[in-house]
Write a protein that holds these residues in place. Structure first.
Motif, PDB file in Angstrom:
ATOM      1  N   VAL A  63      41.721  38.693  50.698  1.00 25.20           N
ATOM      2  CA  VAL A  63      42.203  37.332  50.955  1.00 25.20           C
ATOM      3  C   VAL A  63      43.731  37.389  51.050  1.00 25.20           C
ATOM      4  CG1 VAL A  63      42.410  35.004  49.988  1.00 25.20           C
ATOM      5  CG2 VAL A  63      40.249  36.259  49.782  1.00 25.20           C
ATOM      6  N   ALA A  64      44.326  38.214  50.172  1.00 31.49           N
ATOM      7  CA  ALA A  64      45.740  38.586  50.300  1.00 31.49           C
ATOM      8  C   ALA A  64      45.762  40.095  50.503  1.00 31.49           C
ATOM      9  CB  ALA A  64      46.506  38.209  49.046  1.00 31.49           C
ATOM     10  N   ASP A  65      46.789  40.597  51.207  1.00 25.72           N
ATOM     11  CA  ASP A  65      46.884  42.046  51.423  1.00 25.72           C
ATOM     12  C   ASP A  65      47.604  42.722  50.271  1.00 25.72           C
ATOM     13  OD1 ASP A  65      45.774  41.945  54.115  1.00 25.72           O
ATOM     14  OD2 ASP A  65      47.648  40.915  54.622  1.00 25.72           O
ATOM     15  N   ILE A  66      48.649  42.051  49.780  1.00 28.58           N
ATOM     16  CA  ILE A  66      49.452  42.592  48.684  1.00 28.58           C
ATOM     17  C   ILE A  66      49.754  41.462  47.701  1.00 28.58           C
ATOM     18  CG2 ILE A  66      50.454  44.479  50.038  1.00 28.58           C
ATOM     19  CD1 ILE A  66      52.944  42.820  50.485  1.00 28.58           C
ATOM     20  N   GLY A  67      50.265  41.809  46.533  1.00 31.67           N
ATOM     21  CA  GLY A  67      50.559  40.769  45.552  1.00 31.67           C
ATOM     22  C   GLY A  67      51.561  41.249  44.523  1.00 31.67           C
ATOM     23  N   ILE A  68      52.190  40.284  43.860  1.00 28.35           N
ATOM     24  CA  ILE A  68      53.134  40.605  42.781  1.00 28.35           C
ATOM     25  C   ILE A  68      52.637  39.940  41.497  1.00 28.35           C
ATOM     26  CG2 ILE A  68      55.483  40.276  41.903  1.00 28.35           C
ATOM     27  CD1 ILE A  68      56.473  40.319  44.802  1.00 28.35           C
ATOM     28  N   LEU A  69      52.463  40.752  40.451  1.00 25.15           N
ATOM     29  CA  LEU A  69      52.042  40.213  39.146  1.00 25.15           C
ATOM     30  C   LEU A  69      52.315  41.228  38.049  1.00 25.15           C
ATOM     31  CD1 LEU A  69      48.163  40.309  38.717  1.00 25.15           C
ATOM     32  CD2 LEU A  69      49.389  41.695  40.343  1.00 25.15           C
ATOM     33  N   GLY A  70      52.098  40.802  36.818  1.00 29.20           N
ATOM     34  CA  GLY A  70      52.332  41.696  35.686  1.00 29.20           C
ATOM     35  C   GLY A  70      51.319  42.834  35.665  1.00 29.20           C
ATOM     36  N   GLU A  71      51.826  44.031  35.400  1.00 30.65           N
ATOM     37  CA  GLU A  71      50.958  45.210  35.336  1.00 30.65           C
ATOM     38  C   GLU A  71      49.846  44.998  34.291  1.00 30.65           C
ATOM     39  OE1 GLU A  71      53.430  48.627  34.747  1.00 30.65           O
ATOM     40  OE2 GLU A  71      52.109  49.910  35.929  1.00 30.65           O
ATOM     41  N   ASN A  72      50.177  44.279  33.209  1.00 31.95           N
ATOM     42  CA  ASN A  72      49.199  43.986  32.157  1.00 31.95           C
ATOM     43  C   ASN A  72      47.949  43.310  32.710  1.00 31.95           C
ATOM     44  OD1 ASN A  72      51.586  42.044  32.271  1.00 31.95           O
ATOM     45  ND2 ASN A  72      50.063  40.723  31.339  1.00 31.95           N
ATOM     46  N   GLU A  73      48.159  42.380  33.650  1.00 37.43           N
ATOM     47  CA  GLU A  73      47.033  41.656  34.250  1.00 37.43           C
ATOM     48  C   GLU A  73      46.215  42.592  35.150  1.00 37.43           C
ATOM     49  OE1 GLU A  73      45.052  38.601  33.602  1.00 37.43           O
ATOM     50  OE2 GLU A  73      47.145  38.334  33.016  1.00 37.43           O
ATOM     51  N   VAL A  74      46.898  43.514  35.811  1.00 33.05           N
ATOM     52  CA  VAL A  74      46.198  44.478  36.668  1.00 33.05           C
ATOM     53  C   VAL A  74      45.314  45.389  35.813  1.00 33.05           C
ATOM     54  CG1 VAL A  74      46.452  46.283  38.431  1.00 33.05           C
ATOM     55  CG2 VAL A  74      48.170  44.464  38.264  1.00 33.05           C
ATOM     56  N   TRP A  75      45.867  45.876  34.701  1.00 31.23           N
ATOM     57  CA  TRP A  75      45.092  46.748  33.802  1.00 31.23           C
ATOM     58  C   TRP A  75      43.893  46.011  33.236  1.00 31.23           C
ATOM     59  CZ3 TRP A  75      50.305  47.798  31.098  1.00 31.23           C
ATOM     60  CH2 TRP A  75      50.987  48.839  31.746  1.00 31.23           C
ATOM     61  N   GLU A  76      44.134  44.783  32.765  1.00 33.53           N
ATOM     62  CA  GLU A  76      43.066  44.039  32.106  1.00 33.53           C
ATOM     63  C   GLU A  76      41.917  43.764  33.072  1.00 33.53           C
ATOM     64  OE1 GLU A  76      42.673  43.409  28.958  1.00 33.53           O
ATOM     65  OE2 GLU A  76      40.872  42.184  29.177  1.00 33.53           O
ATOM     66  N   GLN A  77      42.258  43.401  34.287  1.00 32.51           N
ATOM     67  CA  GLN A  77      41.202  43.018  35.223  1.00 32.51           C
ATOM     68  C   GLN A  77      40.516  44.212  35.858  1.00 32.51           C
ATOM     69  OE1 GLN A  77      41.688  39.761  37.752  1.00 32.51           O
ATOM     70  NE2 GLN A  77      43.077  38.667  36.412  1.00 32.51           N
ATOM     71  N   ASP A  78      41.209  45.332  35.917  1.00 34.96           N
ATOM     72  CA  ASP A  78      40.605  46.560  36.380  1.00 34.96           C
ATOM     73  C   ASP A  78      39.901  46.420  37.732  1.00 34.96           C
ATOM     74  OD1 ASP A  78      40.262  49.202  35.994  1.00 34.96           O
ATOM     75  OD2 ASP A  78      38.455  49.031  34.757  1.00 34.96           O
ATOM     76  N   LYS A  79      40.545  45.707  38.655  1.00 36.13           N
ATOM     77  CA  LYS A  79      39.980  45.534  39.998  1.00 36.13           C
ATOM     78  C   LYS A  79      40.347  46.741  40.868  1.00 36.13           C
ATOM     79  CE  LYS A  79      38.324  41.168  40.056  1.00 36.13           C
ATOM     80  NZ  LYS A  79      37.925  41.012  38.652  1.00 36.13           N
ATOM     81  N   ASN A  80      39.661  46.849  42.000  1.00 41.03           N
ATOM     82  CA  ASN A  80      39.887  47.986  42.881  1.00 41.03           C
ATOM     83  C   ASN A  80      41.086  47.729  43.802  1.00 41.03           C
ATOM     84  OD1 ASN A  80      39.417  50.465  44.066  1.00 41.03           O
ATOM     85  ND2 ASN A  80      37.911  49.648  45.515  1.00 41.03           N
ATOM     86  N   VAL A  81      42.279  47.833  43.227  1.00 41.91           N
ATOM     87  CA  VAL A  81      43.522  47.639  43.987  1.00 41.91           C
ATOM     88  C   VAL A  81      44.475  48.783  43.648  1.00 41.91           C
ATOM     89  CG1 VAL A  81      43.335  45.116  44.026  1.00 41.91           C
ATOM     90  CG2 VAL A  81      44.594  46.217  42.157  1.00 41.91           C
ATOM     91  N   GLN A  82      45.473  48.951  44.521  1.00 38.97           N
ATOM     92  CA  GLN A  82      46.443  50.028  44.341  1.00 38.97           C
ATOM     93  C   GLN A  82      47.755  49.464  43.790  1.00 38.97           C
ATOM     94  OE1 GLN A  82      45.811  53.259  46.185  1.00 38.97           O
ATOM     95  NE2 GLN A  82      47.388  53.993  44.775  1.00 38.97           N
ATOM     96  N   ILE A  83      48.284  50.082  42.724  1.00 38.72           N
ATOM     97  CA  ILE A  83      49.629  49.699  42.270  1.00 38.72           C
ATOM     98  C   ILE A  83      50.611  50.517  43.105  1.00 38.72           C
ATOM     99  CG2 ILE A  83      51.287  49.790  40.361  1.00 38.72           C
ATOM    100  CD1 ILE A  83      48.992  49.280  38.430  1.00 38.72           C
ATOM    101  N   VAL A  84      51.454  49.845  43.904  1.00 37.93           N
ATOM    102  CA  VAL A  84      52.345  50.605  44.787  1.00 37.93           C
ATOM    103  C   VAL A  84      53.775  50.755  44.288  1.00 37.93           C
ATOM    104  CG1 VAL A  84      51.248  50.584  47.051  1.00 37.93           C
ATOM    105  CG2 VAL A  84      52.425  48.571  46.300  1.00 37.93           C
ATOM    106  N   GLU A  85      54.251  49.803  43.504  1.00 37.38           N
ATOM    107  CA  GLU A  85      55.646  49.909  43.063  1.00 37.38           C
ATOM    108  C   GLU A  85      55.893  49.063  41.825  1.00 37.38           C
ATOM    109  OE1 GLU A  85      57.846  51.893  44.539  1.00 37.38           O
ATOM    110  OE2 GLU A  85      59.783  51.168  43.823  1.00 37.38           O
TER     111      GLU A  85
END
Ligand code: PRT
Ligand code: ZN
Length: 212
Positions: A63-85
């Protein structure tokens, strides 16, 4: 021309810095009327303004190609996305805290204790790795009051200055992980979108170098 869709936080701690970062990359975005989405005037980019919690899922689904958010939220949700920077703002730590007058001499303190948190996955990984059994109480918010109302023996929450803990009669006893804002990406970008992301990354790195 195809546009890259970026999701940023609508209103919260990361909103201003996210817009600022785009600006530093030479991408002009205005959201005067607080719309849900807008188009950059000088870069093929569409900006979606969302709650940070929804960003990993939207990026995973495309729905979005890229996004900006806290790394903590990325870890917690454990979705299939790439952390790029890592973006160098929104810095904080996720820490365990207990009532300030309790004695503390190591993580064994938490054995069979109840801990309130909005980050149950990150926390259970931490204790599983240590072989310590804890009872995790998952809460949507107001975690800092959990001990004073008798809901938990300790809390696991985001800390930056530490004043929230002090105000609630708590002391920080373990830093589990440090976090900052990150740029994440869907794993199957079209070649054009991939190129736009690379261009953006190039500008982000130039900006970071200039600052450092
Ligand atoms: O509405 P939406 O869902 O989009 O926003 P939100 O309320 O879920 O998130 P928001 O805006 O509070 O935080 C977004 C991100 O900012 C978090 O996911 C973190 O990556 C980062 N961040 C950095 C922080 C903090 N610092 C922070 N201090 N997020 C929250 N806090 C809170 C913390 O939860 C605690 O209540 O601030 C309090 C502690 O602050 P100190 O300074 O008293 O220690
Ligand atoms: Zn949120």
């Amino acid at each position: 021309m195809e546009k890259i869709k970026i999701a940023i936080q609508k209103s919260g701690r990361l909103s201003e810095n996210s817009i600022e970062l785009l600006k530093e990359c030479g991408i002009k975005v205005t959201n005067g009327d607080r719309k849900l989405k807008t188009v950059a005037s000088n870069f093929p980019m569409e900006v979606l303004f969302l709650r940070d919690d929804d960003i990993p899922q939207y990026v995973e689904q495309g729905v979005a190609d890229i996004g900006i958010l806290g790394e903590n939220e990325v870890w917690e949700q454990d979705k299939n996305v790439q952390i790029v920077e890592q973006l160098g703002f929104g810095g904080c730590r996720l820490s365990l805290a207990i009532p300030k007058d309790d004695d503390y001499n190591g993580v064994d303190y938490f054995n069979n204790k109840r801990i309130a948190t909005s980050y149950p996955k990150i926390l259970s990984k931490f204790f599983d790795a240590k072989g310590i059994k804890v009872d995790i109480e998952a809460l949507g918010g107001s975690v800092e009051i959990a001990t004073s109302i008798g809901l938990a023996d300790g809390i696991f929450d985001i800390v930056s200055t530490g004043s929230t803990l002090i105000m609630n009669g708590l002391k920080e006893v373990e830093t589990v992980v440090r976090s900052q804002a990150v740029l994440i990406s869907n794993k199957n970008l079209s070649p054009i979108k991939k190129q736009l992301l690379d261009e953006m990354l190039f500008r982000i790195k130039a900006y970071k170098n200039g600052k450092g």
